[in-house]
Design an enzyme around this catalytic site. Structure first.
Site, PDB file in Angstrom:
ATOM      1  N   HIS A 161     -48.655   4.547 -47.077  1.00 26.16           N
ATOM      2  CA  HIS A 161     -49.548   3.790 -46.194  1.00 26.16           C
ATOM      3  C   HIS A 161     -50.829   4.585 -45.923  1.00 26.16           C
ATOM      4  O   HIS A 161     -50.789   5.796 -45.735  1.00 26.16           O
ATOM      5  CB  HIS A 161     -48.880   3.520 -44.849  1.00 26.16           C
ATOM      6  CG  HIS A 161     -47.849   2.435 -44.877  1.00 26.16           C
ATOM      7  ND1 HIS A 161     -46.586   2.627 -45.379  1.00 26.16           N
ATOM      8  CD2 HIS A 161     -47.896   1.152 -44.449  1.00 26.16           C
ATOM      9  CE1 HIS A 161     -45.890   1.501 -45.253  1.00 26.16           C
ATOM     10  NE2 HIS A 161     -46.661   0.590 -44.698  1.00 26.16           N
TER      11      HIS A 161
ATOM     12  N   ASN B 210     -45.778  12.679 -48.508  1.00 28.27           N
ATOM     13  CA  ASN B 210     -45.719  11.475 -47.677  1.00 28.27           C
ATOM     14  C   ASN B 210     -44.701  11.603 -46.556  1.00 28.27           C
ATOM     15  O   ASN B 210     -44.957  11.186 -45.416  1.00 28.27           O
ATOM     16  CB  ASN B 210     -45.388  10.274 -48.562  1.00 28.27           C
ATOM     17  CG  ASN B 210     -45.367   8.958 -47.792  1.00 28.27           C
ATOM     18  OD1 ASN B 210     -46.189   8.725 -46.917  1.00 28.27           O
ATOM     19  ND2 ASN B 210     -44.407   8.112 -48.111  1.00 28.27           N
TER      20      ASN B 210
END
Length: 306
Positions: free
Chosen positions: A152, A183
């Protein structure tokens, strides 16, 4: 509908960004020249009068039957191949880069209310962005078996206030291929830190995006080199940036800017080690932050690594 044309010309030489590792970068870019069309043809094409094409010049759509006032405006009879691709979602705004199948930047406004609520990501699923032309969008198949996370840019947990807002963060246009270790660890820590800042500041504006930085190859020359995924050739960034603009109740503004390499990063490294001068991100990304901030405030404090 009114359109904006953004024209820019920039040169970057000798950029060095330190983000846990030392990165040397040299980029150059120059504007292209338009070739003239053979005389007489442009005179017969009806177009609308248009001001000189400067940064943020307003361009109105072509209307059949209108008369040209200059030869240079005739080129827009059939429109331009692209204009700035700005998309607005429930709680973030993004500029989409169709060439790389990812956003160039995503900006969010966080405060104590937006980061709390009952929204749950278990009700969300990644999905293609139908507002992006099929030639330029990424798909879930591009990421399957790639070894990269669908990272994201606007974080899902930043938008717990609304299930719709959280769901909107799962458009693949809000996603870039991200190393799983990054991440799920160091980058996740940076996202958590941004949310924690809402306890101390009235508003926290977060702008996130990918970087594609050059590096020196064995032949001594600098190259921009990155992997692409799937049949849609989704670009894998070499780095990610996050620019954080912090507003205090009395109007003072602080600026913190981070760069992390898209590779495994020890989550024990303090986040302060990834602070970089905002100018390095502006030069590498082609974006500008400080002029916009200075227009809105008379007080700006930039925090960088010491």
């Amino acid at each position: 509908m009114m359109h904006r044309v953004f024209c820019s010309r920039w040169v970057l030489s000798g950029l060095s960004v330190t983000a846990g590792i030392c990165i040397g970068a040299t980029l150059t870019a120059t504007g292209d020249r338009l070739n003239r069309t053979r005389g007489g043809l442009l005179d017969r094409i009806p177009v609308i009068p248009v001001p000189s094409v400067d940064a943020a010049a307003e361009i109105s759509p072509y209307q059949p039957g209108q008369v040209a006032v200059s030869r240079s405006t005739a080129v827009m009879k059939y429109g331009f191949p692209s204009l700035s691709s700005i998309k607005s979602r429930e709680s973030y705004v993004t500029s989409y880069d169709p060439r790389n199948r990812s956003a160039a930047w995503v900006i969010e406004q966080l405060n104590a209310e937006t980061v709390t609520g009952t929204s749950d990501r278990k009700f969300c699923d990644f999905k293609e962005d139908d507002s992006v032309h099929v030639y330029h969008r990424s798909s879930k198949a591009d990421y399957k078996g790639s070894g990269f996370d669908r990272g994201h840019l606007a974080a899902a947990a930043n938008h717990k206030w609304s299930q719709k807002a959280m769901d909107d963060t799962f458009y693949l246009s809000n996603v870039s291929p991200q190393n799983p270790h990054l991440n799920q660890n160091a980058w996740n820590n940076l996202e958590k830190y941004c949310r924690s800042l809402t306890k101390h500041y009235q508003n926290v504006f977060v702008c996130t995006g990918p970087l594609y930085l050059p590096r020196q190859e064995p032949d001594g020359k600098m190259y921009v080199k990155y992997q692409v995924l799937g049949k849609n050739h989704v670009a894998v960034p070499t780095h990610f940036f996050k620019v954080v603009i912090l507003e205090k109740p009395r109007g003072d503004v602080e600026l913190r800017s981070y760069v992390m390499p898209n590779m495994p990063v020890d989550e024990k490294i303090p986040l302060e080690r990834f602070l970089v001068p905002i100018e390095s991100i502006e030069r590498a990304s082609g974006l500008l932050f400080v002029p916009n901030i200075m227009k809105r405030t008379s007080s700006l404090k930039a925090i960088t690594a010491g």
